[in-house]
Design a protein around this motif. Structure first.
Motif, mmCIF file in Angstrom:
data_model
loop_
_atom_site.group_PDB
_atom_site.id
_atom_site.type_symbol
_atom_site.label_atom_id
_atom_site.label_comp_id
_atom_site.label_asym_id
_atom_site.label_seq_id
_atom_site.Cartn_x
_atom_site.Cartn_y
_atom_site.Cartn_z
ATOM 1 N N ALA A 665 54.199 24.043 37.231
ATOM 2 C CA ALA A 665 53.658 25.383 37.496
ATOM 3 C C ALA A 665 53.378 25.605 38.975
ATOM 4 C CB ALA A 665 52.377 25.604 36.687
ATOM 5 N N SER A 666 53.057 24.539 39.715
ATOM 6 C CA SER A 666 52.703 24.703 41.132
ATOM 7 C C SER A 666 53.912 25.025 42.000
ATOM 8 C CB SER A 666 52.024 23.427 41.651
ATOM 9 O OG SER A 666 52.927 22.346 41.668
ATOM 10 N N ASP A 667 55.122 24.928 41.416
ATOM 11 C CA ASP A 667 56.329 25.274 42.178
ATOM 12 C C ASP A 667 56.639 26.765 42.120
ATOM 13 O OD1 ASP A 667 56.756 22.648 42.868
ATOM 14 O OD2 ASP A 667 58.094 22.242 41.185
ATOM 15 N N ASN A 668 55.851 27.528 41.365
ATOM 16 C CA ASN A 668 56.160 28.940 41.141
ATOM 17 C C ASN A 668 55.017 29.836 41.596
ATOM 18 O OD1 ASN A 668 58.736 28.658 39.298
ATOM 19 N ND2 ASN A 668 57.249 27.164 38.570
ATOM 20 N N ILE A 669 55.392 31.032 42.026
ATOM 21 C CA ILE A 669 54.418 31.976 42.585
ATOM 22 C C ILE A 669 54.227 33.125 41.605
ATOM 23 C CG2 ILE A 669 53.886 33.504 44.530
ATOM 24 C CD1 ILE A 669 55.902 31.746 46.167
ATOM 25 N N THR A 670 53.021 33.252 41.074
ATOM 26 C CA THR A 670 52.715 34.364 40.168
ATOM 27 C C THR A 670 51.726 35.334 40.800
ATOM 28 O OG1 THR A 670 50.901 33.139 39.120
ATOM 29 C CG2 THR A 670 53.098 32.894 38.169
ATOM 30 N N ILE A 739 65.392 26.826 24.434
ATOM 31 C CA ILE A 739 64.150 27.412 24.959
ATOM 32 C C ILE A 739 62.996 27.280 23.960
ATOM 33 C CG2 ILE A 739 63.070 29.630 25.570
ATOM 34 C CD1 ILE A 739 65.566 30.360 27.089
ATOM 35 N N HIS A 740 63.291 27.413 22.683
ATOM 36 C CA HIS A 740 62.221 27.349 21.683
ATOM 37 C C HIS A 740 61.885 25.926 21.254
ATOM 38 C CE1 HIS A 740 61.590 31.637 20.966
ATOM 39 N NE2 HIS A 740 62.900 31.786 21.123
ATOM 40 N N SER A 741 62.592 24.948 21.816
ATOM 41 C CA SER A 741 62.337 23.555 21.445
ATOM 42 C C SER A 741 61.372 22.921 22.442
ATOM 43 C CB SER A 741 63.658 22.783 21.443
ATOM 44 O OG SER A 741 64.120 22.661 22.785
ATOM 45 N N ASP A 742 61.201 21.614 22.300
ATOM 46 C CA ASP A 742 60.345 20.878 23.225
ATOM 47 C C ASP A 742 61.128 20.361 24.421
ATOM 48 O OD1 ASP A 742 58.166 21.240 21.575
ATOM 49 O OD2 ASP A 742 58.596 19.434 20.394
ATOM 50 N N PHE A 743 62.368 20.854 24.607
ATOM 51 C CA PHE A 743 63.177 20.376 25.722
ATOM 52 C C PHE A 743 62.607 20.820 27.063
ATOM 53 C CE2 PHE A 743 66.410 20.120 22.333
ATOM 54 C CZ PHE A 743 66.858 18.832 22.556
ATOM 55 N N ILE A 744 61.871 21.928 27.083
ATOM 56 C CA ILE A 744 61.238 22.394 28.326
ATOM 57 C C ILE A 744 59.804 21.875 28.348
ATOM 58 C CG2 ILE A 744 60.509 24.403 29.660
ATOM 59 C CD1 ILE A 744 62.805 25.972 28.482
ATOM 60 N N PRO A 749 50.063 20.736 30.972
ATOM 61 C CA PRO A 749 50.341 21.092 29.570
ATOM 62 C C PRO A 749 49.661 22.375 29.117
ATOM 63 C CG PRO A 749 49.787 18.761 29.788
ATOM 64 C CD PRO A 749 49.514 19.392 31.111
ATOM 65 N N LEU A 750 48.573 22.766 29.803
ATOM 66 C CA LEU A 750 47.853 23.979 29.441
ATOM 67 C C LEU A 750 48.781 25.184 29.369
ATOM 68 C CD1 LEU A 750 45.068 25.416 29.015
ATOM 69 C CD2 LEU A 750 44.975 25.721 31.487
ATOM 70 N N PHE A 751 49.801 25.212 30.229
ATOM 71 C CA PHE A 751 50.716 26.347 30.275
ATOM 72 C C PHE A 751 51.540 26.454 29.002
ATOM 73 C CE2 PHE A 751 49.487 26.379 34.587
ATOM 74 C CZ PHE A 751 49.852 27.603 35.124
ATOM 75 N N ASN A 752 51.743 25.339 28.313
ATOM 76 C CA ASN A 752 52.503 25.374 27.061
ATOM 77 C C ASN A 752 51.735 26.103 25.962
ATOM 78 O OD1 ASN A 752 55.092 24.072 27.358
ATOM 79 N ND2 ASN A 752 53.962 22.217 27.871
ATOM 80 N N GLU A 755 51.107 31.453 25.820
ATOM 81 C CA GLU A 755 52.448 31.995 25.649
ATOM 82 C C GLU A 755 52.845 32.919 26.803
ATOM 83 O OE1 GLU A 755 56.143 32.403 24.217
ATOM 84 O OE2 GLU A 755 54.596 30.997 23.527
ATOM 85 N N ILE A 756 51.884 33.691 27.342
ATOM 86 C CA ILE A 756 52.191 34.617 28.441
ATOM 87 C C ILE A 756 52.583 33.841 29.690
ATOM 88 C CG2 ILE A 756 51.173 36.290 30.044
ATOM 89 C CD1 ILE A 756 49.590 37.418 27.705
ATOM 90 N N ARG A 757 51.775 32.821 30.036
ATOM 91 C CA ARG A 757 52.089 32.020 31.217
ATOM 92 C C ARG A 757 53.401 31.252 31.032
ATOM 93 N NH1 ARG A 757 48.076 31.324 34.991
ATOM 94 N NH2 ARG A 757 46.073 32.252 34.499
ATOM 95 N N ARG A 758 53.644 30.792 29.823
ATOM 96 C CA ARG A 758 54.889 30.058 29.572
ATOM 97 C C ARG A 758 56.098 30.975 29.793
ATOM 98 N NH1 ARG A 758 58.465 28.243 25.465
ATOM 99 N NH2 ARG A 758 58.931 26.017 25.715
ATOM 100 N N ARG A 759 56.003 32.216 29.308
ATOM 101 C CA ARG A 759 57.111 33.165 29.499
ATOM 102 C C ARG A 759 57.341 33.458 30.986
ATOM 103 N NH1 ARG A 759 55.601 36.146 24.565
ATOM 104 N NH2 ARG A 759 54.413 37.616 25.810
ATOM 105 N N ILE A 760 56.227 33.599 31.731
ATOM 106 C CA ILE A 760 56.358 33.861 33.176
ATOM 107 C C ILE A 760 57.074 32.706 33.855
ATOM 108 C CG2 ILE A 760 55.086 34.118 35.355
ATOM 109 C CD1 ILE A 760 52.943 35.648 33.809
#
Length: 940
Positions: A665-670, A739-744, A749-752, A755-760
Motif C-alpha cells: 500500500a505504501s507504493d501507491n498514492i491515494t 482478482i477474486h482469489s488469494d493470488f493478490i 493485511p488490513l487493506f484486504n 473492500e474500498i481500499r482494496r479496490r483503490i
C-alpha cells in the motif's frame, strides 16, 4: 506577521506599487509579511538541495534595485527633463478619470523606466552603467512576468517614440520607424494590435494615445515580422546549392531592404524583441551544451540579423521584453545567467502577490512512500522516478500502458479537474477548464493520448477524444514559421456552393492547411466560438509554443526532464493567465485563481542550473572512443525495440502454477497535498488536498476485471491468430478468477479487509496485475517469437559510440574496438584482463565492455519497464557471440533481467543473420576462462 494568519497570498493592488511581500523565513520555515517592495532578484537552489527546507540563495539584480528608487523620485518630481509630448502621455496614462481600464503598476513602471533612461537629465543617471550584450547596438530589457501585460507596454513604447519623432524631427533620441520581431506566427498575429492603422489597435482599446494625437501616430511606421524572416544563406550554404543560380550571399544593404520592406529606406530604427530570451549571443568558446541546434540557429539568426540591420541602417535602441530573459550561458546555478541589460523587473512572485496571474500550487506530500533521492512526493518530479524514467524513454507503441505511478498521478489530477469542471459549469462558464501535459517525447505523448482516448484514465469526462488536443510539435513549428496564415479551403460538401461538387471526393487538407488548423486550435483553446472552444485536455511534447495564452488552464502534468528552474517557470507560465480581472469591492484586490501542478519541480525562481548547461568540464584524464586502428575488433549487434509473441490458437492457463502477486500500500498514492508557491517555497498553511476515497466506492470489480483483460488482450492481439472474441472472453474469465482469489496479497493485511481500499489499490496497480497475468500466459502459450528492430538504426555497433571522458580507472585494450576499458570494480577489471589475455586468443576474437554503446534489453519487473545493460559482449573465433554478466548473489530482479535476455537471445537466433548468441553469468573472477572454453565447446 507569520504565515499562520495568512488568509490569502494576494496582498497588493495591481494598480499601485507593491507595499508588502511574503518573505519565507528559512529558520522558522514560515512566511512573514515584510514591509516595502520585494527586491529585484531570484532564488536559486543549493546544489545539495533534497527537501523543501533548502534555504537556497537570493541572487540580486543590482542594476534594477539601483534604478527603481531614482525612477520613483523622478516621477514624484513631475518627470523633469522630458519633452512636452512625453509629459502629456505620462499624465494621460496616469489619469484614471479618462480611462475605463487602468494600467497596472508594472506596466507604468516598465515604460517610465525606459523614458527615464532616455529623457531624464544626465545628473539623474550618474553611476548607472548598463552592460552591453557584446554587440554594437544598445539593448534595454524589461522583465515582466507572464500575464502582466507587456504588449500594452510595447504599444506605449511605440506611441512615445513615434509621437516624439513626428513632433521633434531633429531629436535623435526618437524614431518613427519601429521594427517588431516575434517568435512565431501566433505571436506575430497577436501583435497586429500594435499597428496604428489596425481596426482594433491597443492605442484605441486601451486609450493609450489622447484623441488629438492619433493623426501624428499614424505618421510612424510599424513593421511586425517573425524572426524567421531574418534568416539568410551563408557563402558556405550557397556553394552547396545545386542549380543555375550562382549569386553570392546578399550584402547587408540588400539584406536590410529585403527584411525591412516598407522600412527599407529608414535609418535609426527602433527594434522591439518580443519573447527576447530567444535572442542571445552564443559564446564563441562554447557550444552551449544542452541547447538544441534549432534554438542555437534561432538565437544566431535573430541577433545576427539585427547586427546586419544595424550595420546597414543603424539600430537606435533595441527594447527586449521577456518573462524569463535568461541566456543559456553555461554558467553554474550560483552564477548569473540573466541578461545583464535588464532595467526593470516585475517577476512572478510580484505578479502572484498582485493577483495578476494564477497562483501555482505544487504537490508537496502524499500518503505513499517518499522519493528516496530527495525525500519529496514522487509526483513532484515524476519523470525522474525510477518507475517512470526508463519506461517513458523508449520507443513504445501508443497502446502500451502508462506506468502505474503516472496513471496514479493522472487519476488524482483528473479527479480534481472534474470537480473544477463541475464548479465552472454550475457558475455559467461556457467553456471547460483545461489540463495540459508536457511530455518528453512523441511516443510518450502518443501513449498519453491513447490512454485518454480509450478510457484508461479513470475519469471518463476527461477522456473525450474530440475535446482532446494532441499537439504535433513539428507540424506546429511549420505553421509558426510562416509569415502569414495559410487559408484553409472548405472541404465539406454541405457547406460548399452547389457546383456539382457532390460528385467530387472530399478534398484532403494539404500539410500546410493541417498545420494551420492545428495552430488555430492551439491558439483558441477556451475561446467561445473559435476552433479550440471546448478543448479540455492538451497533450504536447516539449514546450507549448510561444503565444499560448489560454486562460482556462487549471491543471498541469509534467512528464519530462526539468534541468533548470527557468524551464519550470516557462512550463508553469503556460497556465498562469487569469480568467477574470474583477476587483473585490471590499478588499480592493483581485481574487485568487489557482493552477494545480504535478511533475514540475517548481521550488525556486528561474536560474540556470549546473545540470542544464554546465560549464566545460575540466580536462579529463582519458578520452574513451572507438580506435580506427582496431577496426577489425568492431562488434555489431541487433537494435531490438521489442519482441512480439506468436500464441497457440487455444489459450490455456493453470492458475495453480501462477505465483502470487504482492502489492504494498505504501507504493501507491491515494491522497496528495498541494500548496501555493511564492518566494520559491510552498505555503504549508494553505493546503489543497486531493484524495481518491470516493473512487473506491464508485469503482466496480467488474469494470476493473474488464480493464485488465482488455490490456492483456491489447498485448496479445498482434500475435494471436485465433478468434479474437474467444480470446477476450477467455481472458475476462481468467482475470476475474485471479482478482477474486488469494493470488493478490496486499501489505498491510488490513487493506484486504477493507473492500474500498482494496479496490483503490487494485485500480492503482492495474499494470502490475496485467504484467503478472501476461507473464504466466506467454510462458504457457507461446509458440514463436519475432524481434522488432528499430526502424532508424536496426543495427548498431561499437563504431557508433560517441567519444566521452572519464576520470575512473581504465586501461588500454588489445582486442576491443574501444581504445580503453573503464572499470567500475576490481571484479570487472579482472574480467576485462582475462578477455584480453593472449592465452584466450584461440577463443576470443573481439570483446567490448557495454558502456555508452546503447546495447540495452528492455525488461519488466514489478510491472515497471526498465533497461538492462549487460556487462560484456564477446565475439568468439567461430563468429558467434557471448553476452557475459558479472554477478555475485542474484536477486529476483536479476532473474527477471536474465529471463528477458533469454527471450532476446532466442528471438535473435531464430531470426538468423546475426550469428549465434548465448549468455553466461560469471559469479567469480576466476571462472571467466572456463565460461569461455565452455561457450566455444558448445558451438563446435
Amino acid at each position: 506577521m507569520s504565515s499562520e494568519t495568512i488568509n490569502q497570498l494576494i496582498i497588493n493592488s495591481p494598480y499601485e506599487e507593491p507595499k508588502q511581500y511574503w518573505h519565507y523565513d528559512r529558520t522558522s520555515r514560515l512566511f512573514n509579511l515584510a514591509e516595502g517592495r520585494r527586491p529585484a532578484g531570484y532564488i536559486i537552489a543549493s546544489e545539495s538541495s533534497k527537501t523543501f527546507d533548502d534555504p537556497g540563495k537570493f541572487v540580486e539584480i543590482p542594476l534594477v534595485n539601483q534604478i527603481r528608487p531614482r525612477v520613483k523620485a523622478w516621477c514624484d518630481e513631475g518627470y523633469p527633463g522630458v519633452t512636452g509630448v512625453t509629459k502629456r502621455l505620462l499624465e494621460h496614462w496616469h489619469n484614471s478619470e479618462e480611462r475605463q481600464n487602468r494600467f497596472f503598476f508594472c506596466q507604468l513602471e516598465a515604460i517610465e523606466t525606459l523614458i527615464w533612461l532616455t529623457e531624464s537629465p544626465p545628473s539623474e543617471k550618474v553611476g548607472i552603467d548598463i552592460p552591453s550584450d557584446g554587440g554594437n547596438f544598445k539593448r534595454l530589457c524589461s522583465k515582466m512576468a507572464t500575464g502582466s501585460g507587456k504588449t500594452i507596454v510595447m504599444a506605449m513604447l511605440i506611441a512615445w517614440q513615434i509621437l516624439n519623432k513626428v513632433t521633434y524631427p531633429q531629436d535623435s533620441r526618437f524614431s518613427k520607424a519601429i521594427f517588431v520581431i516575434a517568435p512565431g506566427l501566433t505571436v506575430k498575429n497577436r501583435l497586429q494590435v500594435l499597428l496604428p492603422s489596425a481596426e482594433n489597435s491597443y492605442y484605441e482599446i486601451f486609450n493609450i494615445v489622447p484623441l488629438g494625437l492619433f493623426d501624428q501616430l499614424r505618421q510612424g511606421k510599424v513593421l511586425i515580422r517573425n524572426w524567421h524572416a531574418l534568416n539568410w544563406e551563408t557563402e558556405e550554404q550557397i556553394k552547396k546549392k545545386k542549380g543555375v543560380d550562382k549569386r553570392g550571399a546578399k550584402s547587408n544593404e540588400a539584406y536590410a531592404r529585403q527584411v525591412l520592406g516598407e522600412l527599407g529606406n529608414s535609418s535609426n530604427i527602433v527594434v522591439i524583441n518580443d519573447e527576447a530570451h530567444h535572442a542571445w549571443r552564443i559564446p564563441a568558446e562554447s557550444k552551449v551544451k544542452g541547447v538544441s541546434k534549432e534554438d542555437l540557429d534561432e538565437a544566431t539568426k535573430w541577433v545576427g540579423g539585427c547586427d546586419r540591420i544595424h550595420q546597414a541602417r543603424k539600430i537606435l535602441t533595441c527594447f527586449d521584453f521577456s518573462a524569463t530573459p535568461f541566456a543559456p550561458s553555461g554558467k553554474k546555478s550560483s552564477e548569473e545567467a540573466l541578461f545583464g541589460w535588464i532595467v526593470s523587473d516585475f517577476g512572478l512572485n510580484d505578479a502572484i502577490e498582485s493577483g495578476l496571474v494564477k497562483t501555482p500550487r505544487v504537490v508537496i506530500r502524499d500518503d505513499a512512500r517518499l522519493n528516496v533521492q530527495d525525500f519529496k512526493s514522487r509526483l513532484y518530479h515524476l519523470y525522474r522516478d525510477p518507475e517512470v524514467y526508463d519506461d517513458v524513454n523508449r520507443k513504445a507503441k501508443p497502446n502500451e500502458s502508462l506506468p502505474d505511478l503516472l496513471n496514479n498521478g493522472y487519476l488524482l489530477l483528473g479527479k480534481d479537474w472534474l470537480e473544477t469542471a463541475k464548479a465552472w459549469k454550475e457558475s455559467g462558464h461556457k467553456v471547460p477548464p483545461a489540463m495540459i501535459s508536457i511530455a518528453n517525447r512523441t511516443e510518450t505523448a502518443a501513449r498519453i493520448k491513447y490512454a485518454f482516448d480509450h478510457n484508461k484514465i479513470q475519469v471518463e469526462e476527461l477522456c473525450i477524444p474530440e475535446y482532446t488536443l494532441h499537439i504535433d510539435s513539428n507540424v506546429l513549428k511549420m505553421a509558426e514559421s510562416q509569415e502569414e496564415s495559410t487559408e484553409i479551403q472548405d472541404t465539406n460538401p454541405e457547406t460548399a456552393e452547389d457546383d456539382n461538387s457532390d460528385d467530387e471526393p472530399i478534398r484532403k487538407l494539404s500539410k500546410k492547411e493541417q498545420a494551420e488548423l492545428l495552430r488555430q486550435m492551439v491558439d483558441t483553446v477556451g475561446q467561445v466560438g473559435k476552433p479550440g472552444e471546448q478543448i479540455q485536455n492538451v497533450i504536447s511534447v516539449g514546450m507549448l509554443s510561444e503565444g499560448w495564452d489560454a486562460k482556462t488552464v487549471t491543471h498541469i502534468m509534467g512528464i519530462r526532464a526539468f534541468t533548470s528552474q527557468l524551464l519550470c517557470e516557462q512550463v508553469v507560465g503556460r497556465g498562469l493567465r487569469r480568467t477574470t480581472y474583477d476587483i473585490n469591492p471590499e478588499t480592493k484586490l483581485l481574487e485568487a485563481e489557482y493552477v494545480n501542478i504535478f511533475g514540475v519541480p517548481f521550488t525556486f525562481l528561474p536560474h540556470e542550473s549546473d545540470e542544464g548547461t554546465p560549464p566545460p568540464p575540466p580536462t579529463p584524464k582519458t578520452e574513451i572512443k572507438p580506435d580506427p586502428e582496431k577496426q577489425q575488433f568492431e562488434i555489431s549487434f541487433p537494435n531490438i525495440v521489442r519482441i512480439d509473441y506468436i500464441y497457440k490458437p487455444e489459450l490455456k492457463l493453470d492458475l495453480s502454477q501462477v505465483k502470487p502477486l504482492k502489492l504494498n500500500a505504501s507504493d501507491n498514492i491515494t491522497l496528495a497535498d498541494l500548496a501555493p508557491s511564492v518566494d520559491g517555497k510552498p505555503d504549508v498553511t494553505k493546503i489543497k488536498a486531493i484524495d481518491l476515497e470516493d473512487l473506491g466506492r464508485k469503482q466496480r470489480m467488474q469494470k476493473i476485471t474488464f480493464e485488465v483483460a482488455r490490456d492483456i488482450f491489447d498485448q496479445m492481439k498482434p500475435g494471436w491468430k485465433g478468434n479474437r472474441e474467444y480470446l477476450l472472453a477467455k481472458l475476462i474469465r481468467l482475470v476475474e478468477e485471479f482478482i477474486h482469489s488469494d493470488f493478490i496479497q496486499i501489505t498491510p493485511p488490513l487493506f484486504n479487509r477493507d473492500e474500498i481500499r482494496r479496490r483503490i489499490l487494485i485500480t492503482l496497480n492495474l499494470r502490475k496485475i496485467v504484467q503478472h497475468i501476461w507473464d504466466a500466459i506467454y510462458l504457457e502459450n507461446t509458440e514463436g517469437i519475432e524481434p522488432v528492430f528499430d526502424p532508424v538504426h536496426p543495427i548498431r555497433s561499437t563504431g557508433d559510440m560517441r567519444s566521452w571522458y572519464t576520470g575512473k580507472p581504465c586501461e588500454h585494450t588489445r582486442k576491443s574496438h574501444i581504445n580503453c576499458c573503464v572499470f567500475d570494480s576490481t571484479w570487472e577489471a579482472s574480467e576485462a584482463y582475462e578477455l584480453d589475455r593472449e592465452r584466450n586468443a584461440h577463443i576470443v576474437d573481439a570483446w567490448v565492455k557495454n558502456d555508452h554503446l546503447g546495447f540495452e534489453i528492455l525488461y519488466i519487473f514489478g510491472g515497471v519497464v526498465r533497461k538492462y545493460r549487460p556487462d560484456f559482449i564477446v565475439r568468439l573465433k567461430n563468429g558467434n557471440f557471448l553476452i557475459l554478466e558479472t554477478k555475485g548473489q542474484p536477486t529476483r530482479q536479476d532473474e527477471a533481467k536474465w529471463g528477458f535476455l533469454d527471450q532476446w537471445i532466442k528471438a535473435v537466433n531464430q531470426h538468423g543473420g546475426f550469428g549465434h548468441w548465448q549468455r553466461a553469468v560469471s559469479t567469480d573472477s576466476s571462472d571467466v576462462r572456463l565460461i569461455l572454453e565452455e561457450a566455444a565447446f558448445q558451438l563446435r
